[in-house]
Every structure is written in structure tokens, then in C-alpha cells.
Scaffold this motif. Structure first.
Motif, PDB file in Angstrom:
ATOM      1  N   ARG A  40       0.833  -1.203   0.000  1.00  0.00           N
ATOM      2  CA  ARG A  40       0.000   0.000   0.000  1.00  0.00           C
ATOM      3  C   ARG A  40       0.869   1.256   0.000  1.00  0.00           C
ATOM      4  N   LEU A  41       1.889   1.272   0.831  1.00  0.00           N
ATOM      5  CA  LEU A  41       2.775   2.434   0.896  1.00  0.00           C
ATOM      6  C   LEU A  41       3.478   2.647  -0.438  1.00  0.00           C
ATOM      7  N   THR A  42       3.880   1.551  -1.081  1.00  0.00           N
ATOM      8  CA  THR A  42       4.527   1.659  -2.386  1.00  0.00           C
ATOM      9  C   THR A  42       3.575   2.251  -3.411  1.00  0.00           C
ATOM     10  N   GLU A 190       2.528  -5.806  -8.551  1.00  0.00           N
ATOM     11  CA  GLU A 190       1.317  -6.077  -7.766  1.00  0.00           C
ATOM     12  C   GLU A 190       0.048  -5.637  -8.487  1.00  0.00           C
ATOM     13  N   ARG A 191       0.109  -5.531  -9.800  1.00  0.00           N
ATOM     14  CA  ARG A 191      -1.089  -5.126 -10.535  1.00  0.00           C
ATOM     15  C   ARG A 191      -1.239  -5.969 -11.791  1.00  0.00           C
ATOM     16  N   ILE A 192      -2.480  -6.029 -12.264  1.00  0.00           N
ATOM     17  CA  ILE A 192      -2.798  -6.694 -13.528  1.00  0.00           C
ATOM     18  C   ILE A 192      -3.477  -5.666 -14.425  1.00  0.00           C
ATOM     19  N   ILE A 193      -3.033  -5.590 -15.661  1.00  0.00           N
ATOM     20  CA  ILE A 193      -3.648  -4.717 -16.652  1.00  0.00           C
ATOM     21  C   ILE A 193      -4.161  -5.588 -17.796  1.00  0.00           C
ATOM     22  N   VAL A 194      -5.394  -5.355 -18.194  1.00  0.00           N
ATOM     23  CA  VAL A 194      -5.943  -6.065 -19.350  1.00  0.00           C
ATOM     24  C   VAL A 194      -6.472  -5.051 -20.354  1.00  0.00           C
ATOM     25  N   GLY A 195      -6.449  -5.443 -21.608  1.00  0.00           N
ATOM     26  CA  GLY A 195      -7.041  -4.645 -22.668  1.00  0.00           C
ATOM     27  C   GLY A 195      -8.098  -5.469 -23.376  1.00  0.00           C
ATOM     28  N   ILE A 210      -3.597  -5.997  -7.072  1.00  0.00           N
ATOM     29  CA  ILE A 210      -3.842  -7.371  -6.646  1.00  0.00           C
ATOM     30  C   ILE A 210      -3.978  -7.537  -5.126  1.00  0.00           C
ATOM     31  N   PRO A 211      -3.103  -6.941  -4.295  1.00  0.00           N
ATOM     32  CA  PRO A 211      -3.153  -7.250  -2.860  1.00  0.00           C
ATOM     33  C   PRO A 211      -4.507  -7.008  -2.207  1.00  0.00           C
TER      34      PRO A 211
END
Length: 280
Positions: A40-42, A190-195, A210-211
Motif C-alpha cells: 500500500r505504501l509503495t 502487484e497489478r494486472i492490466i488487461v485490454g 492485486i493485494p
């Protein structure tokens, strides 16, 4: 006597412990593991050397987590969470802590100070306004109890390198600090990106953190709307539970109607506030 100082990496565990206690009676569930707290801090661009805390002897009893970055073209400090533990509230600790840290943020080159506060948290909102913050937007917090079942006639692809120049042409407004393009780029692991693609043309995209399963961004190209693309993106990003959707601009009526049509209801709202720290 209450003392105030900036933090260092050595204070991380104490800050996490204080965070959990201070938000233990909050309207939103803020419970998170040590690793989730770090993530979260990041995401928020937090810097411990710009984060202030209040201490009673050696015990941390309050904090104001701050990040520094660009916001609407200006160097901006962001308050990623400020709270005081039970038993020390109503004694001016929050006000003194904010007054202390503002000088440090000015020294760091911040032109303005950005934060969000629940509209239901009247004491905090009142304090911020007294300290010179002004409202900029009201942001909606949405939740759903059911997963989306959406027909998918589009090609949904995982993306590693988002085309922000293209994606921003899909926007009707701009995301909050925690959902900004800079925040997405800070949490690359820590993330997912979709198109979503129609005839090899990108017609929309979505990003999830994601977290905490927070939807950071979702937008569909204006000429591809009302074809189920947004619903297909939402469904593709869900895992075992519905997503959490925070900080949707309440002036974006079309966006709110879209989420409502997909089973999401507004449960809370927040004021986004800014204080100018330096004269132009």
C-alpha cells in the motif's frame, strides 16, 4: 509530553502496528498484513522520511503518512493516511502533527497537499478545512456482493506495458492519487492490466491492484461503449470475490450508472481536498 518527528525505515513495524490500532474502529476495514501494508505504501508513493508520527514517550500514538509526486502538473504531497489511536483523540494531536509535517513538506518542495477524508468523518473534515484545505471533488466508494457474469465477445489480453497516451483518450475524468497512472506504474509487480480488443483495436482497458483487489482504472473508448466491453473487463479482473472500487468522481454519472448496472452500490463517499503550501 507528546513529541513529533519524521520516521525512518526502522519505524516501519511500529507504524504498521499503530496503523492497525488507529483504524481498528474505522468505517472501512483497514486490516492488512505487514506485506500488504508495504505494498500500500509503495502504491501511494509514501516516504517514511516525510511521514510524521506522534509519540508518548517511546510509544507511537498517531501518524500522518505522506508521499511526494506530481499531481495535475504540480509537485504534490499526498496524505496516504492520518490517524490517532483511541485514548489520545480529542487532544489536538492530529492538528499539531499536521502543522509539524507541513513545514517539512514545504522544505521538500511540495507546492500543494492532497488528501481524502470520508464525508461521514465530520470532525476530521472540519479540522482539515480549518487548516486551510478546500474541497475539490466528492468521490464514491462502491462495493458488490455478487460476481459479474458477462458475455465476452471480445479478446481480453494481459498487458505488460500500458499505452497511457491512448488510454487517457478513453477517460471522462481523471483518477484519484491512489488510482493514478503513477500509482499503477509504482506497483508493477502487484497489478494486472488487461485490454479489450475488437478487430485488433484496443477498445478499453482495466487495472486491478492485486493485494486488495482494488480496481484502479477502467475506461472504454467512447465509440465502443454500450457494447458490454466494460462489463467484460470487470469480469476478467475478478478472482474469487467482487472487486473493490474506490474514489469514483461523483460527477461522472455515466461511470456510476455503469457500475450500478454491474451490481455495485455506493456505500461511502469521500471529500478530495487540497491545500496550497507555496505561493505561485
Amino acid at each position: 509530553m507528546i513529541a513529533y518527528r519524521l520516521l525512518s525505515n526502522d519505524d516501519f513495524d511500529s507504524l504498521h502496528e499503530c496503523f492497525l490500532l488507529a483504524f481498528s474502529d474505522y468505517e472501512v476495514d483497514m486490516g492488512m498484513s505487514r506485506e500488504q501494508f508495504r505494498q500500500r505504501l509503495t502504491r501511494d508513493g509514501a516516504r517514511l522520511d516525510l511521514t510524521a508520527a506522534a509519540f508518548d514517550d517511546e510509544r507511537m500514538i498517531g501518524f500522518c503518512i505522506n508521499g511526494l509526486g506530481q499531481w495535475q502538473g504540480k509537485t504534490t504531497a499526498y496524505d496516504g493516511g492520518a490517524a490517532v489511536i483511541p485514548g489520545y483523540r480529542g487532544r489536538g494531536v492530529g492538528k499539531e502533527m499536521l502543522t509539524f509535517v507541513e513545514g517539512k513538506l514545504k522544505e521538500a518542495g511540495a507546492f500543494q497537499y492532497l488528501l481524502e477524508v470520508l464525508t461521514s468523518n465530520v470532525p476530521a473534515a472540519t479540522l482539515y478545512r480549518k487548516l486551510g484545505f478546500t474541497d475539490t471533488r466528492t468521490l464514491a466508494v462502491l462495493r458488490s456482493s455478487t460476481r459479474i457474469s458477462a458475455a465476452n465477445d471480445f479478446s481480453i489480453r494481459r498487458l505488460e506495458n500500458p499505452d497511457w497516451q491512448l488510454f487517457q483518450t478513453f477517460w471522462d475524468g481523471y483518477p484519484s492519487w491512489q488510482n493514478s497512472t503513477e500509482a499503477v506504474d509504482r506497483v508493477i509487480n502487484e497489478r494486472i492490466i488487461v485490454g479489450a480488443y475488437a478487430n485488433d483495436e484496443c477498445a478499453g482497458y482495466g487495472v486491478v491492484f492485486i493485494p486488495s483487489a482494488n480496481l484502479m482504472q477502467l475506461a472504454v473508448a467512447p465509440n465502443h461503449r454500450r457494447r458490454g466491453i466494460g462489463s467484460a473487463i470487470l469480469a476478467s479482473l475478478e478472482t474469487s470475490e467482487p472487486l473493490k472500487i474506490n474514489n469514483v468522481d461523483q460527477d461522472l454519472k455515466g461511470s456510476l450508472a455503469f457500475y450500478e448496472a454491474n451490481g455495485y452500490k455506493q456505500v461511502l463517499s469521500q471529500y478530495e481536498m487540497i491545500k496550497i503550501l507555496h505561493a505561485k
